[in-house]
Design a protein around this motif. Structure first.
Motif, mmCIF file in Angstrom:
data_model
loop_
_atom_site.group_PDB
_atom_site.id
_atom_site.type_symbol
_atom_site.label_atom_id
_atom_site.label_comp_id
_atom_site.label_asym_id
_atom_site.label_seq_id
_atom_site.Cartn_x
_atom_site.Cartn_y
_atom_site.Cartn_z
ATOM 1 N N ILE A 105 0.979 -1.148 -0.075
ATOM 2 C CA ILE A 105 0.024 0.027 -0.042
ATOM 3 C C ILE A 105 0.779 1.196 -0.043
ATOM 4 C CG2 ILE A 105 -1.731 1.255 1.344
ATOM 5 C CD1 ILE A 105 -2.855 -1.398 2.432
ATOM 6 N N CYS A 106 0.721 2.244 -0.956
ATOM 7 C CA CYS A 106 1.495 3.290 -1.086
ATOM 8 C C CYS A 106 0.564 4.626 -0.843
ATOM 9 C CB CYS A 106 2.116 3.412 -2.246
ATOM 10 S SG CYS A 106 3.225 1.766 -2.728
ATOM 11 N N ARG A 107 1.286 5.697 -0.445
ATOM 12 C CA ARG A 107 0.803 7.216 -0.250
ATOM 13 C C ARG A 107 1.942 8.029 -0.581
ATOM 14 N NH1 ARG A 107 -3.114 4.571 0.064
ATOM 15 N NH2 ARG A 107 -5.185 4.920 1.348
ATOM 16 N N THR A 108 1.623 9.136 -1.532
ATOM 17 C CA THR A 108 2.395 10.134 -1.661
ATOM 18 C C THR A 108 1.989 11.340 -1.016
ATOM 19 O OG1 THR A 108 2.707 9.269 -4.158
ATOM 20 C CG2 THR A 108 3.347 11.398 -3.720
ATOM 21 N N ILE A 109 2.769 11.923 -0.437
ATOM 22 C CA ILE A 109 2.561 13.107 0.524
ATOM 23 C C ILE A 109 3.513 14.319 0.016
ATOM 24 C CG2 ILE A 109 1.657 11.880 2.321
ATOM 25 C CD1 ILE A 109 4.363 12.176 3.711
ATOM 26 N N PRO A 110 3.037 15.564 -0.079
ATOM 27 C CA PRO A 110 3.936 16.669 -0.100
ATOM 28 C C PRO A 110 4.804 17.056 0.986
ATOM 29 C CG PRO A 110 1.490 17.438 0.250
ATOM 30 C CD PRO A 110 1.541 15.926 0.085
ATOM 31 N N SER A 111 5.872 17.531 0.727
ATOM 32 C CA SER A 111 6.708 17.978 1.772
ATOM 33 C C SER A 111 7.040 19.637 1.755
ATOM 34 C CB SER A 111 8.187 17.611 2.017
ATOM 35 O OG SER A 111 8.999 18.042 3.086
ATOM 36 N N PRO A 112 6.040 20.258 2.439
ATOM 37 C CA PRO A 112 6.390 21.826 2.195
ATOM 38 C C PRO A 112 7.884 22.390 2.638
ATOM 39 C CG PRO A 112 4.193 21.342 3.403
ATOM 40 C CD PRO A 112 4.938 19.916 3.392
ATOM 41 N N THR A 113 8.512 21.600 3.553
ATOM 42 C CA THR A 113 9.788 22.370 4.058
ATOM 43 C C THR A 113 10.714 21.851 3.092
ATOM 44 O OG1 THR A 113 9.883 20.179 5.140
ATOM 45 C CG2 THR A 113 9.016 21.955 6.528
ATOM 46 N N LYS A 114 10.597 20.778 2.189
ATOM 47 C CA LYS A 114 11.581 20.327 1.322
ATOM 48 C C LYS A 114 11.290 20.543 -0.026
ATOM 49 C CE LYS A 114 13.088 16.633 4.467
ATOM 50 N NZ LYS A 114 13.477 15.105 4.341
ATOM 51 N N GLY A 115 9.901 21.059 -0.248
ATOM 52 C CA GLY A 115 9.360 21.357 -1.635
ATOM 53 C C GLY A 115 9.453 20.144 -2.749
ATOM 54 N N VAL A 116 9.281 18.940 -2.074
ATOM 55 C CA VAL A 116 9.096 17.797 -2.811
ATOM 56 C C VAL A 116 8.116 16.838 -2.624
ATOM 57 C CG1 VAL A 116 11.724 17.881 -3.607
ATOM 58 C CG2 VAL A 116 10.825 16.607 -1.493
ATOM 59 N N GLU A 117 7.965 15.842 -3.161
ATOM 60 C CA GLU A 117 6.938 14.767 -2.912
ATOM 61 C C GLU A 117 7.657 13.393 -2.341
ATOM 62 O OE1 GLU A 117 4.203 14.083 -5.952
ATOM 63 O OE2 GLU A 117 2.798 15.529 -5.323
ATOM 64 N N THR A 118 7.045 13.155 -1.230
ATOM 65 C CA THR A 118 7.437 11.627 -0.621
ATOM 66 C C THR A 118 6.654 10.696 -1.010
ATOM 67 O OG1 THR A 118 8.858 13.191 0.837
ATOM 68 C CG2 THR A 118 8.359 10.716 1.555
#
Length: 202
Positions: free
Chosen positions: A100-113
């Motif tokens: 099971i996967c999820r993609t989350i944005p990282s406001p501090t790094k400006g990328v998606e995880t």
């Protein structure tokens, strides 16, 4: 919930160290010299055992976290509660199928995880508690909750060492009907210092 259980009572030894040793980088609290980059085993052991004491109310049979900085407190909480720990892979999401996967944005790094968990290790009916080092906007914890529920698990609660109250992550998690426990709460950053929630009567 037990009327004697305070899930968010400030843990004085941690509050004191944040106030005396924490530094500010913009709106970021930096305490990575003892919590999540350089780790002091004795202190993280003490913090995790206090968190485990609070989370034991939920009777988990698995602790779930995300790599990497959540692993240290989650592992000790799991040890204290005599249950296994599972961590969602973040840096190498090649996990055993089915997953099971999820993609989350990282406001501090400006990328998606991207987070990934193999369903070989999270099962229907398991009593899951989330543990992580920081609660800020709550996106990582919310993703873990969603993933565990998709696997059929019962998410009983979530525990964090430090909460940034001004980021409103607690509201995000509680909206998912998951109780939140934290050991120290940063109310705001003001004039280059942190303002902490203080214990009642302090």
């Amino acid at each position: 919930m037990s009327p004697h259980l305070d899930l968010t009572a400030p843990y004085a030894p941690l509050v004191r160290r944040i106030e005396s040793e924490g530094s500010i980088d913009g709106q970021m609290l930096v305490i990575d010299h003892f919590l999540n980059h350089r780790i002091e085993p004795g202190f993280i052991f003490e913090l995790a055992h206090e968190l485990a004491r609070r989370l034991s109310f939920f009777q988990p049979n698995v602790i779930l976290t995300a790599e990497a900085s959540g692993i240290a407190p989650a592992l000790i909480v799991a040890q204290a509660l005599s249950v296994p720990m599972v961590y969602a892979k973040k840096y190498s999401t090649d996990v055993e199928a089915p997953s099971i996967c999820r993609t989350i944005p990282s406001p501090t790094k400006g990328v998606e995880t991207r987070l990934a968990i193999s369903t070989r290790y999270i099962h229907p009916g398991q009593r899951v508690v989330i543990v992580d080092d920081f609660l800020a906007n709550g996106r990582t914890a919310a993703a873990l909750i969603e993933m565990a529920r998709e696997a059929g698990a019962d998410v009983r609660g979530a525990g964090f060492v430090v909460e940034k109250r001004f980021k409103q992550g607690r509201e995000h998690i509680e909206a998912l009907h998951v109780p939140v426990s934290t050991l120290a709460q940063v109310e705001r950053v003001e004039d280059g210092r942190v303002v902490m929630t203080q214990a009642r009567g302090a």
